[in-house]
Design an enzyme around this catalytic site. Structure first.
Site, PDB file in Angstrom:
ATOM      1  N   GLY A 253       0.762  -1.237   0.000  1.00 11.32           N
ATOM      2  CA  GLY A 253       0.000   0.000   0.000  1.00 11.32           C
ATOM      3  C   GLY A 253       0.790   1.283   0.000  1.00 11.32           C
ATOM      4  N   GLY A 292       3.269  -3.450  -4.070  1.00 15.79           N
ATOM      5  CA  GLY A 292       2.956  -3.700  -5.474  1.00 15.79           C
ATOM      6  C   GLY A 292       3.229  -2.445  -6.280  1.00 15.79           C
ATOM      7  CB  CYS A 360     -19.098   3.264 -26.983  1.00 11.32           C
ATOM      8  SG  CYS A 360     -18.438   2.918 -28.607  1.00 11.32           S
ATOM      9  CD  GLU A 361     -19.024   2.526 -20.998  1.00 16.29           C
ATOM     10  OE1 GLU A 361     -19.576   3.304 -20.191  1.00 16.29           O
ATOM     11  OE2 GLU A 361     -19.462   1.403 -21.289  1.00 16.29           O
TER      12      GLU A 361
HETATM   13  C1  LIG Z   1      -3.403  -4.982  -3.550  1.00 12.78           C
HETATM   14  C2  LIG Z   1      -2.739  -5.552  -2.368  1.00 12.78           C
HETATM   15  C3  LIG Z   1      -1.405  -5.268  -2.095  1.00 12.78           C
HETATM   16  C4  LIG Z   1      -0.575  -4.306  -2.906  1.00 12.78           C
HETATM   17  O1  LIG Z   1      -0.996  -3.002  -2.758  1.00 12.78           O
HETATM   18  P1  LIG Z   1      -0.108  -1.829  -3.414  1.00 12.78           P
HETATM   19  O2  LIG Z   1      -0.861  -0.604  -3.109  1.00 12.78           O
HETATM   20  O3  LIG Z   1      -0.011  -2.109  -4.855  1.00 12.78           O
HETATM   21  O4  LIG Z   1       1.213  -1.866  -2.726  1.00 12.78           O
HETATM   22  C5  LIG Z   1      -0.818  -5.898  -1.020  1.00 12.78           C
HETATM   23  N1  LIG Z   1      -1.516  -6.753  -0.241  1.00 12.78           N
HETATM   24  C6  LIG Z   1      -2.814  -7.039  -0.460  1.00 12.78           C
HETATM   25  C7  LIG Z   1      -3.513  -7.989   0.427  1.00 12.78           C
HETATM   26  C8  LIG Z   1      -3.468  -6.442  -1.532  1.00 12.78           C
HETATM   27  O5  LIG Z   1      -4.755  -6.723  -1.745  1.00 12.78           O
END
Ligand SMILES: *Cc1c(COP(=O)(O)O)cnc(C)c1O
Length: 432
Positions: A253, A292, A360-361
């Protein structure tokens, strides 16, 4: 120590009037592979993952890259080879990790994989048990009962963590905030101890960790520390209860900067890790983190070509050959992506335009009322910071082919996914 170039947060730089990625011209790649396409810097992806690993060197840890941010096999392989683990949210993502590992390494990579998600099915659990993943991040009592049942059927013990919902507010878009009790995610932290204890005697379940994930694109580090502090209280209680909790999964996150080019990724990771470390103190646990977006987001750009300019009354539209099916973040999260011309325009003139796709949105847009250099039909543009939740959220809506992906590493580019064909699109269908 590895050297990092950290002048800018993005691997895309103007060189001789053209946007380049690691010395490779985006225009040349667009000519070779067609548009729209995705271009990523492998060097930056590896650097970003390494930032977390270096900052955590003093602690036993695994960086479990969140596969859903960008699940392309070549990217998974690269991160796995660097020693990363994986955070998966579906049986499909498990299959991707195993495919990226290849047969010889599948067991080893599975052993660094955690499985998150609120709706795991029996089939998905069976596949993950058979692969031997590190642990399941379980999100409800009903899921834990099913996991016990599947583990018993397979004759193996399932390692699990409860994903707790810490009821911590993190400032982000409501669609990517997950850590409040109003959200569907996790088990209320106040109830978690009871759930652990009530399954403690199960022969088929092994309480291995506690996990938390409070949301995505979080720019402050304080909410991570607050959530982790609550998790650690629980870990101590569970250990007092005699449960062998060895892993703490702090989730992912950590956010990036979509607007300002001068974002210091290294400093951001340092602040994030310091706040986790502070919360952890000298507690003896194996820390998992699941970044991520931070790893892949700024490493990628989407590159479409302008197909038309159009005026409707006062309004000007730049219509590109990429659309919301290629990059849905603006439509889904009102997300901002910087848009820059790939070739420096001859004139310094600017205008205020909407940048839109052909789908088309009315939600099919990349920017509203954006001041941009004057773009002509045929010009290439780059949608920056599109490496995360770009290709991985793309679809075939409007029967559009998903874009190819190119990975640039050490000054060389290679195609890691070719453009789909119409025949592939229809392959599973029958005429009745
Ligand atoms: C989506 C997700 C992540 C990654 O989140 P990022 O914001 O991309 O770092 C990590 N853990 C869980 C459980 C997620 O659902």
């Amino acid at each position: 120590m590895q050297q990092f170039e950290n002048e800018s947060s993005r691997p895309f730089t103007m060189g001789e009037g053209e946007l380049c990625c690691g010395g490779v011209s985006l225009r040349a790649l667009a000519e070779e592979f067609g548009t729209p396409l995705y271009i990523y810097s492998a060097d930056q992806i590896l650097q970003r993952a390494q930032l977390f690993r270096s900052a955590l060197w003093q602690r036993t840890h695994t960086v479990c890259y969140a596969v859903k941010a960008n699940s392309s096999l070549a990217i998974l392989r690269m991160l796995g080879e660097q020693g990363c683990g994986f955070d998966i949210v579906s049986g499909g993502e498990l299959a991707r990790v195993l495919a990226a590992a290849g047969e010889g390494r599948a067991a080893e990579w599975a052993a660094r994989t955690v499985f998150s998600g609120v709706g795991k099915t029996a089939e998905e659990m069976d596949a993950a048990l058979s692969a031997g993943i590190l642990m399941f991040n379980v999100e409800s009592e009903a899921e834990l009962r099913l996991l016990e049942n599947r583990a018993s059927a397979a004759g193996v013990r399932a390692r699990f963590a409860l994903r707790v919902n810490p009821d911590v507010f993190a400032e982000t878009h409501p669609y990517i905030s997950t850590g409040l009790s109003a959200h569907k995610f996790g088990i209320a932290i106040a109830l978690a101890r009871h759930v652990y204890v009530s399954f403690a005697t199960s022969q088929w379940l092994e309480p291995t960790g506690v996990s938390v994930h409070i949301g995505s694109q979080i720019r402050q580090v304080e909410p991570f520390a607050a959530a982790l502090a609550r998790v650690l209280d629980l870990v101590q209680q569970l250990r007092e209860d005699g449960l062998p909790i060895r892993y703490v999964d702090a989730g992912g996150g950590l956010g990036i900067e979509y607007a300002d080019a001068h974002f210091d990724a290294r400093e951001q990771v340092a602040r994030y890790v310091a706040s986790l470390q502070q919360a952890l103190g000298d507690l003896d646990v194996h820390l998992l983190i699941e970044p991520g977006r931070f790893v892949v987001g700024q490493a990628g750009a989407g590159v479409p070509r302008v197909v038309y300019n159009k005026h409707n009354g006062e309004k000007k539209f730049v219509i590109t050959d990429a659309a919301m099916n290629d990059l849905i973040r603006p439509a889904l999260y009102q997300a901002h992506h910087e848009i820059v011309p790939v070739v420096q325009p001859a004139s310094a003139a600017v205008e205020i335009v909407d940048v839109v796709g052909p789908v088309c949105e009315s939600g099919d847009f990349f920017a509203h009322d954006r001041t941009l250099p004057v773009l002509e039909q045929g010009d290439l543009v780059a949608l920056l910071d599109a490496g995360a939740y770009g290709q991985s959220q793309s679809s075939n809506y409007n029967t559009r082919l998903r874009a190819p992906e190119v990975l640039v590493q050490g000054g060389k580019a290679r195609l890691i996914r070719r453009r789909e064909t119409y025949l592939e699109l229809f392959a599973g269908e029958s005429l009745g």
